[in-house]
Design a protein around this motif. Structure first.
Motif, PDB file in Angstrom:
ATOM      1  N   PHE A  69      20.312 -22.006  10.465  1.00  0.00           N
ATOM      2  CA  PHE A  69      19.458 -20.965   9.900  1.00  0.00           C
ATOM      3  C   PHE A  69      17.994 -21.355  10.024  1.00  0.00           C
ATOM      4  O   PHE A  69      17.667 -22.544   9.997  1.00  0.00           O
ATOM      5  CB  PHE A  69      19.807 -20.748   8.419  1.00  0.00           C
ATOM      6  CG  PHE A  69      21.276 -20.521   8.183  1.00  0.00           C
ATOM      7  CD1 PHE A  69      21.861 -19.300   8.455  1.00  0.00           C
ATOM      8  CD2 PHE A  69      22.080 -21.542   7.700  1.00  0.00           C
ATOM      9  CE1 PHE A  69      23.227 -19.101   8.259  1.00  0.00           C
ATOM     10  CE2 PHE A  69      23.441 -21.353   7.496  1.00  0.00           C
ATOM     11  CZ  PHE A  69      24.013 -20.119   7.772  1.00  0.00           C
ATOM     12  N   PRO A  70      17.077 -20.376  10.111  1.00  0.00           N
ATOM     13  CA  PRO A  70      15.645 -20.690  10.175  1.00  0.00           C
ATOM     14  C   PRO A  70      15.188 -21.417   8.901  1.00  0.00           C
ATOM     15  O   PRO A  70      15.486 -20.984   7.787  1.00  0.00           O
ATOM     16  CB  PRO A  70      14.970 -19.319  10.291  1.00  0.00           C
ATOM     17  CG  PRO A  70      16.053 -18.377  10.733  1.00  0.00           C
ATOM     18  CD  PRO A  70      17.349 -18.946  10.219  1.00  0.00           C
ATOM     19  N   ALA A  71      14.446 -22.493   9.086  1.00  0.00           N
ATOM     20  CA  ALA A  71      14.004 -23.324   7.955  1.00  0.00           C
ATOM     21  C   ALA A  71      13.171 -22.539   6.949  1.00  0.00           C
ATOM     22  O   ALA A  71      13.335 -22.712   5.735  1.00  0.00           O
ATOM     23  CB  ALA A  71      13.229 -24.534   8.466  1.00  0.00           C
ATOM     24  N   ASP A  72      12.294 -21.662   7.419  1.00  0.00           N
ATOM     25  CA  ASP A  72      11.442 -20.914   6.487  1.00  0.00           C
ATOM     26  C   ASP A  72      12.265 -19.927   5.657  1.00  0.00           C
ATOM     27  O   ASP A  72      11.966 -19.683   4.482  1.00  0.00           O
ATOM     28  CB  ASP A  72      10.288 -20.218   7.204  1.00  0.00           C
ATOM     29  CG  ASP A  72      10.745 -19.277   8.316  1.00  0.00           C
ATOM     30  OD1 ASP A  72      11.875 -19.429   8.828  1.00  0.00           O
ATOM     31  OD2 ASP A  72       9.950 -18.386   8.676  1.00  0.00           O
ATOM     32  N   ASP A  73      13.340 -19.387   6.240  1.00  0.00           N
ATOM     33  CA  ASP A  73      14.232 -18.493   5.509  1.00  0.00           C
ATOM     34  C   ASP A  73      14.968 -19.269   4.408  1.00  0.00           C
ATOM     35  O   ASP A  73      15.050 -18.818   3.256  1.00  0.00           O
ATOM     36  CB  ASP A  73      15.234 -17.867   6.481  1.00  0.00           C
ATOM     37  CG  ASP A  73      16.138 -16.838   5.823  1.00  0.00           C
ATOM     38  OD1 ASP A  73      15.729 -16.200   4.835  1.00  0.00           O
ATOM     39  OD2 ASP A  73      17.287 -16.676   6.296  1.00  0.00           O
ATOM     40  N   LEU A  74      15.480 -20.453   4.748  1.00  0.00           N
ATOM     41  CA  LEU A  74      16.158 -21.294   3.760  1.00  0.00           C
ATOM     42  C   LEU A  74      15.205 -21.664   2.630  1.00  0.00           C
ATOM     43  O   LEU A  74      15.570 -21.597   1.451  1.00  0.00           O
ATOM     44  CB  LEU A  74      16.704 -22.566   4.418  1.00  0.00           C
ATOM     45  CG  LEU A  74      17.818 -22.384   5.439  1.00  0.00           C
ATOM     46  CD1 LEU A  74      18.168 -23.732   6.062  1.00  0.00           C
ATOM     47  CD2 LEU A  74      19.043 -21.742   4.811  1.00  0.00           C
ATOM     48  N   GLN A  75      13.989 -22.047   2.996  1.00  0.00           N
ATOM     49  CA  GLN A  75      12.984 -22.446   1.995  1.00  0.00           C
ATOM     50  C   GLN A  75      12.688 -21.296   1.040  1.00  0.00           C
ATOM     51  O   GLN A  75      12.627 -21.487  -0.174  1.00  0.00           O
ATOM     52  CB  GLN A  75      11.698 -22.903   2.700  1.00  0.00           C
ATOM     53  CG  GLN A  75      10.662 -23.475   1.765  1.00  0.00           C
ATOM     54  CD  GLN A  75      11.084 -24.792   1.160  1.00  0.00           C
ATOM     55  OE1 GLN A  75      11.580 -25.655   1.862  1.00  0.00           O
ATOM     56  NE2 GLN A  75      10.890 -24.958  -0.124  1.00  0.00           N
ATOM     57  N   ALA A  76      12.520 -20.100   1.583  1.00  0.00           N
ATOM     58  CA  ALA A  76      12.220 -18.934   0.743  1.00  0.00           C
ATOM     59  C   ALA A  76      13.373 -18.647  -0.223  1.00  0.00           C
ATOM     60  O   ALA A  76      13.147 -18.363  -1.404  1.00  0.00           O
ATOM     61  CB  ALA A  76      11.943 -17.716   1.619  1.00  0.00           C
ATOM     62  N   ARG A  77      14.601 -18.733   0.276  1.00  0.00           N
ATOM     63  CA  ARG A  77      15.757 -18.472  -0.585  1.00  0.00           C
ATOM     64  C   ARG A  77      15.894 -19.555  -1.661  1.00  0.00           C
ATOM     65  O   ARG A  77      16.157 -19.256  -2.828  1.00  0.00           O
ATOM     66  CB  ARG A  77      17.033 -18.372   0.254  1.00  0.00           C
ATOM     67  CG  ARG A  77      17.069 -17.128   1.088  1.00  0.00           C
ATOM     68  CD  ARG A  77      18.217 -17.092   2.085  1.00  0.00           C
ATOM     69  NE  ARG A  77      18.019 -16.035   3.059  1.00  0.00           N
ATOM     70  CZ  ARG A  77      18.252 -14.757   2.837  1.00  0.00           C
ATOM     71  NH1 ARG A  77      18.721 -14.355   1.678  1.00  0.00           N
ATOM     72  NH2 ARG A  77      18.024 -13.871   3.790  1.00  0.00           N
ATOM     73  N   PHE A  78      15.723 -20.821  -1.269  1.00  0.00           N
ATOM     74  CA  PHE A  78      15.782 -21.922  -2.229  1.00  0.00           C
ATOM     75  C   PHE A  78      14.732 -21.718  -3.322  1.00  0.00           C
ATOM     76  O   PHE A  78      15.040 -21.818  -4.512  1.00  0.00           O
ATOM     77  CB  PHE A  78      15.566 -23.257  -1.504  1.00  0.00           C
ATOM     78  CG  PHE A  78      15.421 -24.440  -2.425  1.00  0.00           C
ATOM     79  CD1 PHE A  78      16.488 -24.893  -3.176  1.00  0.00           C
ATOM     80  CD2 PHE A  78      14.210 -25.102  -2.533  1.00  0.00           C
ATOM     81  CE1 PHE A  78      16.365 -25.991  -4.029  1.00  0.00           C
ATOM     82  CE2 PHE A  78      14.072 -26.197  -3.378  1.00  0.00           C
ATOM     83  CZ  PHE A  78      15.147 -26.627  -4.124  1.00  0.00           C
ATOM     84  N   ASN A  79      13.502 -21.383  -2.930  1.00  0.00           N
ATOM     85  CA  ASN A  79      12.430 -21.166  -3.906  1.00  0.00           C
ATOM     86  C   ASN A  79      12.746 -20.001  -4.832  1.00  0.00           C
ATOM     87  O   ASN A  79      12.473 -20.063  -6.038  1.00  0.00           O
ATOM     88  CB  ASN A  79      11.090 -20.939  -3.193  1.00  0.00           C
ATOM     89  CG  ASN A  79      10.546 -22.221  -2.595  1.00  0.00           C
ATOM     90  OD1 ASN A  79      10.852 -23.323  -3.050  1.00  0.00           O
ATOM     91  ND2 ASN A  79       9.746 -22.089  -1.554  1.00  0.00           N
ATOM     92  N   ASP A  80      13.348 -18.933  -4.291  1.00  0.00           N
ATOM     93  CA  ASP A  80      13.709 -17.776  -5.105  1.00  0.00           C
ATOM     94  C   ASP A  80      14.749 -18.164  -6.157  1.00  0.00           C
ATOM     95  O   ASP A  80      14.628 -17.810  -7.333  1.00  0.00           O
ATOM     96  CB  ASP A  80      14.244 -16.659  -4.202  1.00  0.00           C
ATOM     97  CG  ASP A  80      14.585 -15.404  -4.987  1.00  0.00           C
ATOM     98  OD1 ASP A  80      13.758 -14.956  -5.809  1.00  0.00           O
ATOM     99  OD2 ASP A  80      15.695 -14.862  -4.786  1.00  0.00           O
ATOM    100  N   TYR A  81      15.765 -18.926  -5.749  1.00  0.00           N
ATOM    101  CA  TYR A  81      16.788 -19.362  -6.709  1.00  0.00           C
ATOM    102  C   TYR A  81      16.198 -20.319  -7.742  1.00  0.00           C
ATOM    103  O   TYR A  81      16.533 -20.238  -8.925  1.00  0.00           O
ATOM    104  CB  TYR A  81      17.976 -20.005  -5.988  1.00  0.00           C
ATOM    105  CG  TYR A  81      18.773 -19.029  -5.151  1.00  0.00           C
ATOM    106  CD1 TYR A  81      19.267 -17.849  -5.693  1.00  0.00           C
ATOM    107  CD2 TYR A  81      19.034 -19.287  -3.814  1.00  0.00           C
ATOM    108  CE1 TYR A  81      19.992 -16.938  -4.924  1.00  0.00           C
ATOM    109  CE2 TYR A  81      19.765 -18.390  -3.042  1.00  0.00           C
ATOM    110  CZ  TYR A  81      20.239 -17.224  -3.596  1.00  0.00           C
ATOM    111  OH  TYR A  81      20.957 -16.335  -2.840  1.00  0.00           O
ATOM    112  N   CYS A  82      15.312 -21.199  -7.315  1.00  0.00           N
ATOM    113  CA  CYS A  82      14.650 -22.108  -8.268  1.00  0.00           C
ATOM    114  C   CYS A  82      13.853 -21.305  -9.291  1.00  0.00           C
ATOM    115  O   CYS A  82      13.853 -21.625 -10.487  1.00  0.00           O
ATOM    116  CB  CYS A  82      13.725 -23.081  -7.536  1.00  0.00           C
ATOM    117  SG  CYS A  82      14.588 -24.389  -6.639  1.00  0.00           S
ATOM    118  N   GLN A  83      13.159 -20.268  -8.816  1.00  0.00           N
ATOM    119  CA  GLN A  83      12.366 -19.420  -9.709  1.00  0.00           C
ATOM    120  C   GLN A  83      13.252 -18.748 -10.757  1.00  0.00           C
ATOM    121  O   GLN A  83      12.899 -18.702 -11.931  1.00  0.00           O
ATOM    122  CB  GLN A  83      11.593 -18.373  -8.888  1.00  0.00           C
ATOM    123  CG  GLN A  83      10.640 -17.532  -9.706  1.00  0.00           C
ATOM    124  CD  GLN A  83       9.538 -18.353 -10.348  1.00  0.00           C
ATOM    125  OE1 GLN A  83       9.130 -19.389  -9.827  1.00  0.00           O
ATOM    126  NE2 GLN A  83       9.060 -17.911 -11.485  1.00  0.00           N
TER     127      GLN A  83
END
Length: 151
Positions: A69-83
């Motif tokens: 998966f694209p790294a920036d997509d994973l990062q955005a999803r991880f940040n959303d779940y953390c939020q």
């Protein structure tokens, strides 16, 4: 064998199993469940400190299996779940466990999500009780026996 050595060996073994199944782990549900699991492990004690968040983000970026998966997509999803977990841990946790539960009908993906949680939790050399507890809860959400993963 010391607990730390067993933990390291187990995490290495699980990472190897994940890499072997990399081609089977390309669905959007797996991607979302994996990022939800990473956030849940990062926030296992009820909060996410910036250094832990950065450490988990680095592990996500370098994990062979997640490179499907694209790294920036994973990062955005991880940040959303953390939020979600930061705003309201209890409510966010319920939502995240529901996201994880979406791969329940695909046993390979379900086991891989649990293995990612264990790899992330043990990466710092201390798979602590709160991290083990949230991974056990994820097992329950997926209909998996936690004992299968020595939890």
């Amino acid at each position: 064998m010391a607990l730390w050595d067993r933990l390291k060996e187990s995490a290495t073994t699980m990472q190897g199993q994940l890499v072997a199944k990399k081609n089977d782990l390309k669905s959007g549900a797996f991607r979302d469940a994996s990022m939800a699991m990473c956030a849940l492990v990062a926030a296992a004690d009820g909060s996410i400190d910036p250094s832990e968040r950065q450490r988990v983000a680095s592990l996500i970026a370098t994990n062979d299996v997640l490179q499907n998966f694209p790294a920036d997509d994973l990062q955005a999803r991880f940040n959303d779940y953390c939020q979600k977990l930061t705003v309201d841990f209890a409510f966010g946790k319920v939502s995240i466990l529901q996201t994880i539960g979406k791969v329940q009908k695909k046993p390979t993906e379900a086991r891989a999500v649990i293995q990612i949680g264990i790899v992330i939790g043990g990466a710092d050399g201390d798979f602590d009780k709160s991290e083990q507890a949230v991974v056990r809860e994820a097992c329950f959400a997926l209909g998996l026996n936690a004992a299968e993963f020595d939890l």
